[in-house]
Design a protein around this motif. Structure first.
Motif, PDB file in Angstrom:
ATOM      1  N   TYR A 296      -7.393   4.334  -4.797  1.00  0.00           N
ATOM      2  CA  TYR A 296      -8.446   5.287  -4.422  1.00  0.00           C
ATOM      3  C   TYR A 296      -8.867   6.003  -5.695  1.00  0.00           C
ATOM      4  O   TYR A 296      -8.140   6.828  -6.243  1.00  0.00           O
ATOM      5  CB  TYR A 296      -7.932   6.280  -3.383  1.00  0.00           C
ATOM      6  CG  TYR A 296      -8.920   7.376  -3.058  1.00  0.00           C
ATOM      7  CD1 TYR A 296     -10.190   7.079  -2.564  1.00  0.00           C
ATOM      8  CD2 TYR A 296      -8.581   8.723  -3.266  1.00  0.00           C
ATOM      9  CE1 TYR A 296     -11.095   8.074  -2.269  1.00  0.00           C
ATOM     10  CE2 TYR A 296      -9.484   9.726  -2.976  1.00  0.00           C
ATOM     11  CZ  TYR A 296     -10.743   9.403  -2.488  1.00  0.00           C
ATOM     12  OH  TYR A 296     -11.645  10.400  -2.201  1.00  0.00           O
TER      13      TYR A 296
ATOM     14  N   ARG B 178     -10.886   8.551  -7.796  1.00  0.00           N
ATOM     15  CA  ARG B 178     -11.614   9.811  -7.675  1.00  0.00           C
ATOM     16  C   ARG B 178     -12.461  10.032  -8.931  1.00  0.00           C
ATOM     17  O   ARG B 178     -12.049   9.652 -10.030  1.00  0.00           O
ATOM     18  CB  ARG B 178     -10.638  10.981  -7.521  1.00  0.00           C
ATOM     19  CG  ARG B 178      -9.793  10.914  -6.257  1.00  0.00           C
ATOM     20  CD  ARG B 178      -8.743  12.015  -6.272  1.00  0.00           C
ATOM     21  NE  ARG B 178      -7.958  12.012  -5.050  1.00  0.00           N
ATOM     22  CZ  ARG B 178      -6.925  11.222  -4.827  1.00  0.00           C
ATOM     23  NH1 ARG B 178      -6.555  10.343  -5.754  1.00  0.00           N
ATOM     24  NH2 ARG B 178      -6.252  11.285  -3.692  1.00  0.00           N
TER      25      ARG B 178
ATOM     26  N   GLU C 245       0.849  -1.194   0.000  1.00  0.00           N
ATOM     27  CA  GLU C 245       0.000   0.000   0.000  1.00  0.00           C
ATOM     28  C   GLU C 245       0.883   1.242   0.000  1.00  0.00           C
ATOM     29  O   GLU C 245       1.931   1.271   0.645  1.00  0.00           O
ATOM     30  CB  GLU C 245      -0.889  -0.022   1.251  1.00  0.00           C
ATOM     31  CG  GLU C 245      -1.933   1.057   1.293  1.00  0.00           C
ATOM     32  CD  GLU C 245      -2.885   0.848   2.466  1.00  0.00           C
ATOM     33  OE1 GLU C 245      -4.065   0.532   2.231  1.00  0.00           O
ATOM     34  OE2 GLU C 245      -2.424   0.985   3.621  1.00  0.00           O
TER      35      GLU C 245
ATOM     36  N   SER D 196       0.033   8.802   1.503  1.00  0.00           N
ATOM     37  CA  SER D 196       0.015  10.126   0.872  1.00  0.00           C
ATOM     38  C   SER D 196       1.407  10.709   0.698  1.00  0.00           C
ATOM     39  O   SER D 196       1.583  11.671  -0.054  1.00  0.00           O
ATOM     40  CB  SER D 196      -0.845  11.083   1.709  1.00  0.00           C
ATOM     41  OG  SER D 196      -0.300  11.205   3.034  1.00  0.00           O
TER      42      SER D 196
ATOM     43  N   GLY E 140     -12.398  -3.354   0.584  1.00  0.00           N
ATOM     44  CA  GLY E 140     -11.526  -2.408   1.285  1.00  0.00           C
ATOM     45  C   GLY E 140     -11.142  -2.795   2.697  1.00  0.00           C
ATOM     46  O   GLY E 140     -10.470  -2.025   3.390  1.00  0.00           O
TER      47      GLY E 140
END
Length: 425
Positions: free
Chosen positions: A415, A417, A377, A380, A408
């Motif tokens: 992710y 958007r 993973e 940010s 999830g």
């Protein structure tokens, strides 16, 4: 056999990422999915998993984990003579990691001995290196090495259980080379099995896999029947394989190749012969139809290229690390490849498979034990984190792993958007 691999400060991996193949306490699939390595007499062994699957979003760092092990292998096998710049790439998304070395470490088993070997390196310098072993069950210190960043002087400490002309090894080791590689070049018999583990027992493939040379060699020799059986077992409707030597001709060259380069190639390749693989298929009329391998599907071509490496690994108890095993393959073929490692008859010598994949159809408890699944993973700050499925304690035989992952529960998903329309000026 691979027990554990760890790396830090390599590409997107800022902090230590650790992949362990040590089996957990779960009782599922113990007879098929686990192997207990043979160690020296009187030394206690622990079971290892025969395969490990790594899931995660695109750009999460799965490939970087594979590249890290590949970089370690490359440095071990070539640093003593070929490499000027070591293939390390520190984390680039903050100033802290750029000037720091990358650290690699492997715990593995070879010749019935468990060893722990690692090093830290910059592109121009091996800053630290260490090796410990457990030949009799208790840890033995074999060597530790440091390099002065300013002078390049190599300093070594050797354990009394390590035999050989250690002072010659120290003097011969360049600042950007490994002591292990140098000592083996200078005929250290005690260290050679560890070097050979990296050189001969560890096989790493990127997304494209391998070229088909190895399988062609088998089909051109006396092992063609094994390749054909492998392909037929995968239900590829192949009756036979034939290798034909085809003489070079200018028509083989790309049309857009510059004329000067084309002329140079023609002069150097005149008279050369190349193997051409032809695959035959049985027909309802009883007369086989033969096609060039290049005319087959991408999946069939990949399975042919995999045939000899897969069979050789299983026969010799080696380790395969494969990035994106699912690429160009139907999920049933991915399961077929994984199942070869979980078959004690096909895999009688403790071969292991580590692979990354997006194929969630095999993410279930019929295919894997819970301690065989890992995730990557990215946060940010662009940092990769590697963690096991067992952190989530899924219920044995009950939890639907694929559904939980895609919903999830375990993270390691992209992710997504919404795409918004540009506003008009």
């Amino acid at each position: 056999m691979l027990v554990e691999f760890s790396v830090d400060n390599f590409r997107s991996i800022k902090n230590e990422a650790r992949l362990s193949l040590v089996a957990g306490p779960g009782k599922e699939h113990r007879e098929t999915h686990l192997v207990t390595p043979e160690l020296n007499e009187g030394v206690r062994s622990v079971p290892l998993v025969r395969a490990a699957a790594i899931y995660g979003a695109n750009a999460a760092g799965k490939t970087n984990l594979v590249r890290a092990l590949q970089a370690m292998q490359h440095i071990v096998t070539r640093s003593d003579r070929e490499l000027q710049d070591l293939p390390v790439a520190p984390f680039q998304f903050d100033s802290e990691g750029k000037g720091q070395p990358t650290t690699f470490e492997v715990i593995a088993i070879t010749n019935r001995i468990r060893f722990q070997y690692g090093f830290s390196a910059r592109r121009d310098l091996v800053t630290e290196e260490w090796l410990y072993a457990w030949p009799r069950g208790r840890i033995q210190f074999w060597f530790e090495r440091t390099t002065d960043a300013e002078t390049g002087a190599v300093s070594c400490k050797f354990g009394d259980k390590l035999a050989g002309d250690k002072e010659i090894w120290r003097r011969a080791t360049r600042p950007n080379a490994l002591l292990l590689s140098t000592a083996v070049t200078l005929n250290s018999e005690q260290l050679k099995p560890i070097f050979d583990w990296f050189h001969e027992n560890l096989h790493i493939a990127g997304v494209g896999g391998w070229a088909n040379f190895f399988s062609v060699e088998w089909c051109n020799g006396d092992r063609k029947a094994e390749v054909v059986r492998f392909l037929r077992s995968a239900d590829l409707a192949i009756g036979d394989v034939r290798v034909v030597l085809k003489e070079f001709s200018p028509e083989m060259l790309p049309e857009d190749l510059p004329s000067e380069l084309k002329q140079h190639v023609q002069e150097n390749m005149s008279g050369a012969k190349f193997p051409e693989v032809r695959v035959s298929h049985d027909t309802s009329g009883g007369r086989p139809v033969e096609l060039d391998l290049d005319d087959e599907s991408d999946g069939t071509q990949k399975m042919f290229a995999l045939a000899a490496p897969w069979l050789d690994t299983l026969a010799n108890g080696h380790v395969i690390v494969f990035d994106e095993l699912h690429d160009n393959l139907h999920p049933a073929l991915v399961r077929f490849l994984v199942d070869r490692f979980h078959n004690p008859e096909a895999n009688s010598n403790g071969a292991q498979l580590v692979f990354t994949t997006h194929d969630t159809s095999i993410l279930n408890q019929d295919v894997f034990r819970r301690d065989q699944v890992w995730f990557c993973e990215r946060n940010s700050r662009h940092e990769t984190r590697v963690f096991p499925l067992t952190d989530f304690r899924p219920r044995r035989g009950v939890e639907n792993l694929e559904r939980s992952y895609l919903s999830g529960r375990y993270g390691a998903l992209p992710y997504i958007r919404p795409v918004t329309a540009r506003s008009k000026a």
